[in-house]
Design a protein around this motif. Structure first.
Motif, PDB file in Angstrom:
ATOM      1  N   ALA A 246      58.772  10.608  72.606  1.00 64.35           N
ATOM      2  CA  ALA A 246      57.578  11.272  72.087  1.00 64.35           C
ATOM      3  C   ALA A 246      56.322  10.575  72.580  1.00 64.35           C
ATOM      4  CB  ALA A 246      57.608  11.281  70.564  1.00 64.35           C
ATOM      5  N   GLY A 247      55.462  11.338  73.286  1.00 70.78           N
ATOM      6  CA  GLY A 247      54.234  10.803  73.833  1.00 70.78           C
ATOM      7  C   GLY A 247      54.209  10.775  75.352  1.00 70.78           C
ATOM      8  N   GLN A 248      55.378  10.898  75.994  1.00 72.84           N
ATOM      9  CA  GLN A 248      55.429  10.822  77.454  1.00 72.84           C
ATOM     10  C   GLN A 248      54.979  12.125  78.109  1.00 72.84           C
ATOM     11  OE1 GLN A 248      59.591   9.240  77.889  1.00 72.84           O
ATOM     12  NE2 GLN A 248      58.553   7.605  79.037  1.00 72.84           N
TER      13      GLN A 248
ATOM     14  N   ILE B 224      53.923  16.192  77.281  1.00 70.88           N
ATOM     15  CA  ILE B 224      54.810  17.036  76.480  1.00 70.88           C
ATOM     16  C   ILE B 224      54.278  17.057  75.046  1.00 70.88           C
ATOM     17  CG2 ILE B 224      57.169  17.346  75.627  1.00 70.88           C
ATOM     18  CD1 ILE B 224      58.074  15.689  78.115  1.00 70.88           C
ATOM     19  N   CYS B 225      54.156  18.239  74.459  1.00 68.75           N
ATOM     20  CA  CYS B 225      53.629  18.321  73.095  1.00 68.75           C
ATOM     21  C   CYS B 225      54.717  18.649  72.058  1.00 68.75           C
ATOM     22  CB  CYS B 225      52.486  19.331  73.005  1.00 68.75           C
ATOM     23  SG  CYS B 225      52.872  21.000  73.557  1.00 68.75           S
ATOM     24  N   SER B 226      55.933  18.878  72.503  1.00 72.08           N
ATOM     25  CA  SER B 226      57.036  19.141  71.575  1.00 72.08           C
ATOM     26  C   SER B 226      57.755  17.835  71.227  1.00 72.08           C
ATOM     27  CB  SER B 226      58.017  20.135  72.194  1.00 72.08           C
ATOM     28  OG  SER B 226      58.412  19.706  73.497  1.00 72.08           O
ATOM     29  N   SER B 227      58.670  17.910  70.283  1.00 74.47           N
ATOM     30  CA  SER B 227      59.402  16.721  69.859  1.00 74.47           C
ATOM     31  C   SER B 227      60.677  16.554  70.679  1.00 74.47           C
ATOM     32  CB  SER B 227      59.785  16.834  68.379  1.00 74.47           C
ATOM     33  OG  SER B 227      60.786  17.833  68.217  1.00 74.47           O
TER      34      SER B 227
ATOM     35  N   LEU C 265      50.608  15.119  69.287  1.00 75.55           N
ATOM     36  CA  LEU C 265      51.367  16.119  68.542  1.00 75.55           C
ATOM     37  C   LEU C 265      52.863  15.866  68.699  1.00 75.55           C
ATOM     38  CD1 LEU C 265      51.293  18.720  66.807  1.00 75.55           C
ATOM     39  CD2 LEU C 265      51.553  19.995  68.939  1.00 75.55           C
ATOM     40  N   SER C 266      53.286  15.486  69.897  1.00 73.32           N
ATOM     41  CA  SER C 266      54.700  15.139  70.101  1.00 73.32           C
ATOM     42  C   SER C 266      55.103  13.986  69.191  1.00 73.32           C
ATOM     43  CB  SER C 266      54.938  14.770  71.568  1.00 73.32           C
ATOM     44  OG  SER C 266      56.281  14.390  71.786  1.00 73.32           O
TER      45      SER C 266
END
Length: 312
Positions: A94-96, A113-116, A185-186
């Protein structure tokens, strides 16, 4: 979001349109994928290009084929994409961000990437949100990308939140400006997944509280408003947000008003949350990330508790 991975002190270790079935076949052959990657790397040489800006940043070796399975306008200037990545060797924290390779476009994009990570684990999907600019990859996404378009992606970046079950509980303060919300958001979604796992199973990593400070020019440019408020309402004792608008000219809706502050994020708002249990993640325009990272250093927050990434 055309993010430049200019990061650093690291930390810890260190919906959209039509949905495709994870079983859908991707037609990009290995040889075509390799040619696309090498050609893009050789041609992407302008100083403002993502590959050059991030040349020293850690990347995974895996380049994976991906297919566009959904597209929607997140704001007047931002398009959200959902991609199917069937390759089981593809993963991210998360965050990459991803290097984004487009057939026929010589310049490589760089988008957070904004998803989990859980969405990828369960559905083999990732989501990106890309602002309209004259950069060729962003132009392609806004003007030419269609459902079933085939691209390739490779994960990189040292800006991430990836706690392990045995790690000490931490609070998070997330500070976002504009499309800098994407990696945060991720992280927010990942933290919510960890809260759910702890509540359902009584195990995993025990999250502390999360406070999001997010600034944009106006409410129409505050991305993912519904997603953020849904998480705040799902975890009222764990997740909170303060949404800032700097150039609002229209009336603010009743639903948003309790969360909106007119004006920039202030030094005091952030300093009120300084503690030895709190980790700070900052992503936004360079002046913003520089200001808050310096402020936190002056407040004697340990460098390993400050993680930032600048977008250009």
């Amino acid at each position: 979001m055309a993010c430049a991975a200019v990061l650093v002190p690291g930390l810890l270790r260190s919906s959209s349109g039509t949905i495709c079935s994870p079983a859908a076949s991707l037609k990009l052959t290995f040889s075509a994928l390799r040619h696309l990657t090498l050609t893009s790397i050789m041609k992407s040489k302008r100083k403002t290009d993502h590959l050059e800006r991030t040349a020293s940043v850690v990347r995974r070796e895996v380049v994976s084929a991906a297919k566009v399975c959904g597209a929607a306008n997140e704001s007047p200037s931002v398009k959200r994409l959902r991609l199917l990545v069937a390759d089981k060797d593809f993963s991210f924290k998360a965050g990459q961000w991803v290097d984004f390779f487009i057939p026929g476009v010589s310049v490589v994009g760089g988008f957070s990437i904004c998803s989990s990570p859980r969405l990828l684990e369960e559905e083999r999907m990732i989501e990106l949100a890309v602002k309209y600019t004259n950069h060729p990859p962003a132009l392609w996404i806004h003007n030419q990308c269609t459902l079933d378009s085939e691209v390739a992606v490779r994960v990189g970046g040292e800006f991430f939140f990836d706690p392990q079950p045995a790690d000490a509980p931490r609070n998070l303060v997330l500070i976002a400006g504009g499309v800098g919300i994407n990696p945060l958001l991720s992280i927010l979604r990942h933290a919510a997944d960890l809260h759910r796992e702890w509540a359902d199973k009584g195990g995993g990593y025990e999250m502390g509280t999360i406070k999001l400070f997010y600034s944009a020019q106006n409410t129409s440019e505050l991305l993912f408003k519904k997603n953020i408020l849904d998480l705040v309402n799902e975890f009222p004792e764990k997740i909170a947000c303060r949404l800032h608008v700097t150039k609002q000219t229209t009336q603010i809706s009743a639903e948003l008003k309790p969360y909106i502050t007119e004006g920039r994020i202030t030094e005091k708002e952030i300093s009120d949350h300084v503690s030895k249990e709190t980790l700070f993640y900052i992503c936004g325009p360079p002046p913003m990330t520089d200001f808050f990272s310096k402020q936190l250093e002056n407040s004697r927050v340990p460098p390993e508790h400050i993680c930032f990434e600048k977008w250009w």
